[in-house]
Design an enzyme around this catalytic site. Structure first.
Site, PDB file in Angstrom:
ATOM      1  N   THR A 133       0.857  -1.187   0.000  1.00  0.00           N
ATOM      2  CA  THR A 133       0.000   0.000   0.000  1.00  0.00           C
ATOM      3  C   THR A 133       0.896   1.240   0.000  1.00  0.00           C
ATOM      4  O   THR A 133       1.338   1.675  -1.048  1.00  0.00           O
ATOM      5  CB  THR A 133      -0.981  -0.012   1.191  1.00  0.00           C
ATOM      6  N   LYS A 147       4.234  -7.020   3.977  1.00  0.00           N
ATOM      7  CA  LYS A 147       3.977  -5.631   3.651  1.00  0.00           C
ATOM      8  C   LYS A 147       3.714  -4.878   4.945  1.00  0.00           C
ATOM      9  O   LYS A 147       3.232  -5.439   5.938  1.00  0.00           O
ATOM     10  CB  LYS A 147       2.810  -5.476   2.674  1.00  0.00           C
ATOM     11  N   THR A 151       0.172  -2.669  11.055  1.00  0.00           N
ATOM     12  CA  THR A 151      -0.640  -2.757   9.836  1.00  0.00           C
ATOM     13  C   THR A 151       0.175  -3.499   8.821  1.00  0.00           C
ATOM     14  O   THR A 151       0.828  -2.939   7.974  1.00  0.00           O
ATOM     15  CB  THR A 151      -1.101  -1.423   9.247  1.00  0.00           C
ATOM     16  N   GLU A 205       6.936   4.692   6.811  1.00  0.00           N
ATOM     17  CA  GLU A 205       6.427   5.870   6.135  1.00  0.00           C
ATOM     18  C   GLU A 205       7.245   7.103   6.518  1.00  0.00           C
ATOM     19  O   GLU A 205       7.329   7.478   7.687  1.00  0.00           O
ATOM     20  CB  GLU A 205       4.956   6.085   6.508  1.00  0.00           C
ATOM     21  N   ASN A 252       0.418  10.404   5.458  1.00  0.00           N
ATOM     22  CA  ASN A 252      -0.831  10.040   6.113  1.00  0.00           C
ATOM     23  C   ASN A 252      -1.920  11.091   5.931  1.00  0.00           C
ATOM     24  O   ASN A 252      -3.115  10.758   5.925  1.00  0.00           O
ATOM     25  CB  ASN A 252      -0.572   9.754   7.592  1.00  0.00           C
ATOM     26  N   SER A 294      -6.547  10.731  -0.474  1.00  0.00           N
ATOM     27  CA  SER A 294      -6.787  11.666  -1.575  1.00  0.00           C
ATOM     28  C   SER A 294      -6.351  11.055  -2.902  1.00  0.00           C
ATOM     29  O   SER A 294      -5.705  10.033  -2.957  1.00  0.00           O
ATOM     30  CB  SER A 294      -6.032  12.965  -1.326  1.00  0.00           C
TER      31      SER A 294
END
Length: 407
Positions: free
Chosen positions: A156, A182, A193, A278, A402, A407
């Site tokens: 993702t 992942k 996650t 991230e 995040n 979007s």
């Protein structure tokens, strides 16, 4: 993206594991022009166990996978990216089950032998028709060598696939261990996650698979944190196809060699998640030792690893050891005596007895924080227990990623 904590290293090459075939196709679930749907076929007789998120708000596929795993030996794993099918209620459960039933019909197995997994945006309806329409192509492409394709398709916000592989030889026979994972954000035990799938062709009983899985998860995926958030969809699966060698007695040398190799595969996958965190540019190891219990070591480790002030200091390569000391102090350890507390950065002594070490220099601190990998070593002076947690820094890009995710 900020510079990654591994410098953009490529994923590990993975060889085939007898008894496992994989495929990946584009179903346009959320992403366009990239694979986002994966199937994994397991040989008949394979032993599979799984652990799932401890978040009370678990996703529909987690509920269905748990039920199916309790009812039958899995033959197929079905994974989609881009849509978590979480927060979708009874409709989400029906959607997950419909996907299982459709794959089961194509493959001639009961629906209970299909385990569903999803990852992506929470609260949106799963586009079942797109998934079922892609199943003919998905099953036609099953291939024992499609590891990298599958690893890419489950991503993702990740920037790269995560793979690990090991081989051992027992009595002239080769045993293989391969895994993909992942995860990049919303990472915190238990579990994160994340999705992880590890396979071996070793001959193992279901009880052995379950025991090994829980042991290895505890020391790998349950020792990583990016932001302290536990996801709704976490799952880690371990399958033994039995196509390779038997390992003999559980207290024998072969068993210990296999256990060690399996641990390394789990650890490399878990650390790959942190190295691809991230917005991350630092890989931070927090070691806490000399604790009275393992629990208090983890308490301190997570207080430091999840402190926004410590994480932003790591991003800035700033040896602001006061932030580390403050996080240790608020970790909630009863009767913590600063007289026994020592802190090191990259091996350089920083704090002794709750104040600056007499040998500490700002130059040494800066050198310890300058690299991609940062080691924070905390010694409590209370006992002999030790624990390690891996985390990342906190950058501008974490907020941007995040903020822009939907979007």
């Amino acid at each position: 993206m900020a510079a990654s904590a591994d410098g953009g290293l490529p994923p590990e090459p993975v060889r085939t594991v007898p008894g496992v075939r994989l495929s990946a196709v584009s179903a346009n679930i959320r992403y366009r022009d990239r694979p986002d749907l994966v199937a994994m076929e397991l040989a008949p007789g394979s032993e599979t166990c799984a652990v799932f998120t401890r978040n009370a708000f678990c996703a529909a596929p987690v509920e269905i996978a748990r039920a199916h795993l309790a009812a039958a030996r899995p033959r197929y794993l079905l994974i989609n990216a881009g849509n978590a099918n979480a927060g979708t209620g009874a409709a989400g459960r029906r959607a997950a089950l419909s996907c299982c039933e459709a794959l089961a019909r194509r493959c001639g197995v009961p629906a209970e032998q299909v385990l569903p997994f999803s990852t992506g945006v929470i609260g949106e309806a799963l586009p079942v028709d797109r998934i079922t329409d892609a199943l003919p192509q998905l099953t036609a492409r099953l291939d024992p060598g499609a590891w990298l394709e599958a690893a890419k398709a489950i991503l993702t916000t990740d920037t790269r696939p995560k793979t690990a592989y090991a081989e051992l030889n027992f009595g002239g026979k080769t045993v293989r261990i391969a895994g993909i994972a992942k995860g990049s954000g919303m990472i915190r035990p238990d579990m994160a996650t994340m999705l992880a799938f590890v396979f071996t062709d070793a001959k193992l009983s279901r009880a052995q698979v379950d025991s090994l899985l829980r042991e290895q998860v505890e020391n790998s995926f349950n020792r990583i944190t990016v932001d302290g958030d536990t996801s709704t969809n976490d799952a880690c699966v371990l399958t033994a196809t039995g196509a390779g060698a038997a390992l003999g007695e559980q207290d024998g040398a072969d068993w210990e060699s296999f256990r060690s190799a399996l641990a390394e595969v789990f650890r490399r996958l878990a650390q790959a998640i942190i190295r691809d965190a991230e917005g991350g540019s630092k890989f931070v190891t927090v070691r806490v030792s000399e604790g009275a219990t393992s629990g208090e070591c983890l308490q301190v480790a997570y207080a430091v690893a999840e402190s926004p002030l410590v994480k932003t200091a790591c991003f800035a390569s700033d040896p602001n050891w006061g932030r580390i000391l403050a996080a240790v102090g608020r970790a909630g350890i009863a009767d913590l005596d600063l007289a026994g507390l020592r802190i090191y950065l990259g091996g350089a002594p920083v704090v002794a007895d709750g104040e600056p070490h007499p040998d500490y220099s700002e130059e040494a601190g800066l050198a310890a924080m300058a690299g991609t990998d940062i080691d924070i070593d905390i010694r409590l002076g209370r006992g002999e227990c030790r624990e390690t947690v891996w985390t990342s820094d906190l950058s501008h890009d974490y907020v941007r990623i995040n903020a822009e995710y939907r979007s």
